[in-house]
Write an enzyme that holds these catalytic residues in place. Structure first.
Site, short mmCIF file in Angstrom:
data_model
loop_
_atom_site.label_atom_id
_atom_site.label_comp_id
_atom_site.label_asym_id
_atom_site.label_seq_id
_atom_site.Cartn_x
_atom_site.Cartn_y
_atom_site.Cartn_z
N ASN A 9 1.01 -1.31 0.07
CA ASN A 9 -0.07 0.25 -0.09
C ASN A 9 0.98 1.09 0.00
O ASN A 9 1.36 1.49 0.86
CB ASN A 9 -0.69 0.13 1.27
CG ASN A 9 -1.68 1.22 1.59
OD1 ASN A 9 -1.85 2.18 0.45
ND2 ASN A 9 -2.54 1.35 2.38
N TRP A 10 1.01 1.74 -1.42
CA TRP A 10 2.00 3.07 -1.33
C TRP A 10 1.34 4.45 -0.60
O TRP A 10 2.13 5.28 -0.54
CB TRP A 10 2.08 3.45 -2.87
CG TRP A 10 3.09 2.15 -3.45
CD1 TRP A 10 3.35 0.97 -2.76
CD2 TRP A 10 3.66 2.23 -4.82
NE1 TRP A 10 4.09 0.32 -3.78
CE2 TRP A 10 4.44 1.15 -4.92
CE3 TRP A 10 3.49 3.12 -5.68
CZ2 TRP A 10 5.07 0.75 -5.92
CZ3 TRP A 10 4.34 2.80 -6.91
CH2 TRP A 10 4.97 1.61 -7.05
N LYS A 11 0.08 4.44 -0.16
CA LYS A 11 -0.71 5.32 0.45
C LYS A 11 -0.24 6.59 -0.67
O LYS A 11 -0.22 6.37 -1.77
CB LYS A 11 0.05 5.70 1.73
CG LYS A 11 0.01 4.49 2.60
CD LYS A 11 -0.01 4.60 4.09
CE LYS A 11 -0.14 3.40 4.90
NZ LYS A 11 -0.05 3.47 6.38
N HIS A 94 -9.54 1.15 5.17
CA HIS A 94 -8.31 1.51 5.70
C HIS A 94 -8.54 2.48 6.93
O HIS A 94 -9.04 3.23 6.81
CB HIS A 94 -7.21 2.13 4.79
CG HIS A 94 -6.00 1.82 5.35
ND1 HIS A 94 -5.37 2.74 6.22
CD2 HIS A 94 -4.70 1.17 5.10
CE1 HIS A 94 -4.08 2.69 6.54
NE2 HIS A 94 -3.79 1.50 5.82
N GLU A 96 -6.77 4.89 8.06
CA GLU A 96 -6.54 6.16 7.52
C GLU A 96 -7.96 6.86 6.68
O GLU A 96 -8.20 7.96 7.02
CB GLU A 96 -5.19 6.26 6.64
CG GLU A 96 -4.22 6.12 7.48
CD GLU A 96 -3.03 5.60 6.93
OE1 GLU A 96 -2.95 5.41 5.38
OE2 GLU A 96 -2.11 5.05 7.65
N GLU A 164 -4.90 -4.52 10.86
CA GLU A 164 -4.08 -3.56 10.88
C GLU A 164 -4.19 -2.80 12.36
O GLU A 164 -5.11 -1.79 12.14
CB GLU A 164 -4.12 -2.51 9.66
CG GLU A 164 -3.64 -3.18 8.42
CD GLU A 164 -3.04 -2.17 7.26
OE1 GLU A 164 -2.21 -2.44 6.95
OE2 GLU A 164 -3.79 -1.40 7.27
N GLY A 170 2.82 2.69 10.85
CA GLY A 170 3.70 3.51 10.51
C GLY A 170 4.57 4.05 11.70
O GLY A 170 5.25 5.09 12.09
N SER A 209 3.91 -1.87 10.14
CA SER A 209 5.30 -2.04 10.34
C SER A 209 5.90 -3.16 9.92
O SER A 209 6.79 -3.80 10.60
CB SER A 209 5.59 -1.46 11.55
OG SER A 209 5.33 -0.13 12.06
N GLY A 230 3.09 -0.95 4.04
CA GLY A 230 2.94 0.52 3.94
C GLY A 230 4.46 0.83 3.51
O GLY A 230 4.96 0.72 2.42
N GLY A 231 5.02 1.44 4.42
CA GLY A 231 6.61 2.12 4.30
C GLY A 231 7.47 1.16 3.57
O GLY A 231 8.02 1.79 2.79
P1 13P Z 1 3.05 0.62 7.46
O1 13P Z 1 3.73 -0.80 7.09
O2 13P Z 1 3.78 1.94 6.95
O3 13P Z 1 3.00 0.52 9.00
O4 13P Z 1 1.44 0.66 6.99
C1 13P Z 1 0.75 -0.22 7.28
C2 13P Z 1 -0.42 -0.12 6.37
O5 13P Z 1 -1.25 0.85 6.75
C3 13P Z 1 -0.54 -0.70 5.36
O6 13P Z 1 -1.89 -0.54 4.77
#
Ligand code: 13P
Length: 248
Positions: A9-11, A94, A96, A164, A170, A209, A230-231
């Site tokens: 997930n590149w956000k 998600h 967010e 999650e 993050g 993470s 994510g990251g």
């Molecule tokens: P991180 O891997 O950056 O913690 O993000 C997780 C995430 O929200 C994937 O959708």
């Protein structure tokens, strides 16, 4: 057990240049991975990403979609459009989106129905906040999100749920493999109670993470069927190592 699924997930990150560079590296490295792999860039890069991964093992997904098919919904992107340009996955609910855009379980359920109707495979996200975990409510919060999101679930062949925990996204804090496994077992038992859902065949991803150095021990747990990353999915070598951890 089904094949593991690793999703990036590149956000809200990336540019034409980074999409080309990241996917160029991944496409040449991901050969018969033994793991299903998908990446979810921002909307504006989806068309470029679909072309870049054509004839590779990497699939493309979106990070959200509208609950509507077409019409006067300014700023929205319909699941039909996503399928049309070659997306096959969509992340829904998600944390967010729930946090910054007020998404309710009812809206997630409506999006899920629209996504399935359009031919997309949804990845439904659930997870508790730190306060909810500390007050002993983690399991009931996740159960409520699941039941709420799956109320219109009819017709989903490949159900994917991503657990999650909000406190692990993050932050560098990861649920321990044991904590994640315990919640995944809970999720599977909630799915068992929802008529028409094949709880055993459903894939349960962990997200929060996930890195190259913790993926292997997470994947070793019985009810962890992959990761939503994510990251670390923005760094080709990290993401490829996570995919590699699932392949062996
Ligand atoms: P991180 O891997 O950056 O913690 O993000 C997780 C995430 O929200 C994937 O959708």
């Amino acid at each position: 057990m089904s094949q593991l699924l690793v999703v990036g997930n590149w956000k809200m990150n990336g540019s034409e240049a980074t999409v080309a560079a990241l996917l160029g590296e991944m496409v040449s490295a991901v050969q018969t991975p033994g793991v299903d792999v998908a990446i979810c860039p921002p909307y504006v890069h989806l068309g470029q990403a679909v072309k870049a991964v054509a004839s590779s093992f990497i699939a493309v997904g979106a990070q959200d979609c509208s609950s509507q098919t077409s019409g006067a919904y300014t700023g929205e992107v319909s699941p039909v459009m996503l399928f049309d340009i070659g997306c096959r996955w969509v992340i829904l609910g998600h944390s967010e989106r729930r946090q910054y855009h007020g998404e309710s379980d009812a809206l997630v359920a409506a999006k899920l129905a629209a996504a399935v109707e359009a031919g997309l495979s949804p990845i439904v996200c659930v997870g508790e906040t730190r306060e909810q975990r500390e007050s002993g409510k983690a399991e009931s919060v996740v159960a409520k999100q699941l039941v709420g999101a799956l109320r219109n679930h009819a017709g989903i062949e490949s159900l994917v749920i991503a657990y999650e925990p909000v406190w692990a996204i993050g932050t560098g804090l990861t649920a321990s493999p044991q904590e994640a496994q315990a919640m995944h077992a809970h999720i599977r038992s909630v799915l068992e109670g929802i008529a028409g859902v094949d709880a055993v065949a459903s894939r349960l991803l962990y997200g929060g993470s996930v890195k190259a150095d913790n993926a292997r021990e997470l994947f070793a747990e019985e009810d962890i069927d992959g990761a939503l990353v994510g990251g670390a999915s923005l760094v080709a070598s990290e993401f490829l190592s996570i995919v590699g951890a699932g392949s062996t």
